[in-house]
Scaffold this active site. Structure first.
Site, short mmCIF file in Angstrom:
data_model
loop_
_atom_site.label_atom_id
_atom_site.label_comp_id
_atom_site.label_asym_id
_atom_site.label_seq_id
_atom_site.Cartn_x
_atom_site.Cartn_y
_atom_site.Cartn_z
N GLN A 78 -6.93 -4.62 1.24
CA GLN A 78 -5.96 -5.71 1.22
C GLN A 78 -4.87 -5.45 2.26
OE1 GLN A 78 -4.51 -6.86 -2.62
NE2 GLN A 78 -3.23 -8.45 -1.77
N PHE A 79 -5.07 -6.01 3.45
CA PHE A 79 -4.12 -5.81 4.54
C PHE A 79 -2.76 -6.42 4.23
CE2 PHE A 79 -5.69 -9.99 5.62
CZ PHE A 79 -4.61 -10.63 6.23
N THR A 80 -2.70 -7.39 3.32
CA THR A 80 -1.44 -8.06 3.03
C THR A 80 -0.43 -7.15 2.33
OG1 THR A 80 -2.30 -8.99 0.98
CG2 THR A 80 -2.49 -10.35 2.97
#
Length: 145
Positions: A78-80
Site C-alpha cells: 500500500q503505497f498510500t
C-alpha cells in the site's frame, strides 16, 4: 518502511471480483515502502511484527505474539501509507517507492516471514484490490523502520 498492522478475526483480498487470498485469525499488514528503504528495513519490520505481543494470553492480557499463537499473516502492498497531505487537498506520493524498488522489497518481506514458518497470504502487488476484514479488538498499530 511502514507497516499498518491490524489484528483480525479474518481477512481476504479480491482482484477483479475474484478472491485471491484469505486468512482466519491473525494479522493483516498494509506495507508501505519508501524510496530509500532497504533490506535492513525489511529485517527490522519482520522481526518487530512477528514478535509484537498483541494477542491475548490466557488471562486476557495482550501478552502473546503471532509466533506464540501460530497465527497467519496477510500482507498487502500500500503505497498510500506514504501520502503527504500538508499542502493542499491532493495527497503527494513522492516519498513512496516506485514499483521497481518497492516490489523486490515487498517480496523480500514475504520471503523472510515464510522462512520463519509463518503462514503468509498476499495481495497482488500493484493491483486494484478489494480488502475485506473483521477487526479483532480492534487492534491497529503503525510500525515504522
Amino acid at each position: 518502511m511502514r507497516a499498518l498492522i491490524q489484528r483480525v478475526k479474518s481477512a481476504e483480498v479480491s482482484v477483479a471480483g475474484e478472491k485471491i487470498s484469505s486468512i482466519k485469525s491473525g494479522l493483516l499488514i498494509f506495507l508501505g515502502i519508501k524510496t530509500d528503504d532497504s533490506e535492513k528495513d525489511v529485517d527490522y519490520l519482520v522481526k518487530k511484527i512477528v514478535n509484537c505481543r498483541i494477542f491475548d494470553d490466557s488471562n486476557g492480557v495482550m501478552n502473546e505474539s503471532l509466533i506464540d499463537q501460530e497465527k497467519e499473516l496477510l500482507v498487502v502492498s500500500q503505497f498510500t501509507l506514504y501520502a503527504e497531505t500538508k499542502k493542499g487537498n491532493r495527497p503527494s506520493y513522492q516519498l513512496a517507492a516506485k514499483g521497481d524498488i518497492a516490489e523486490p522489497l515487498y517480496q523480500k518481506f514475504i520471503t523472510k516471514v515464510k522462512e520463519m514458518n509463518i503462514p503468509v497470504q498476499t495481495g497482488e502487488f500493484g493491483a486494484d484490490m478489494a480488502v475485506s476484514l473483521i477487526n479483532d479488538g480492534p487492534v491497529t498499530i503503525l510500525i515504522e523502520s
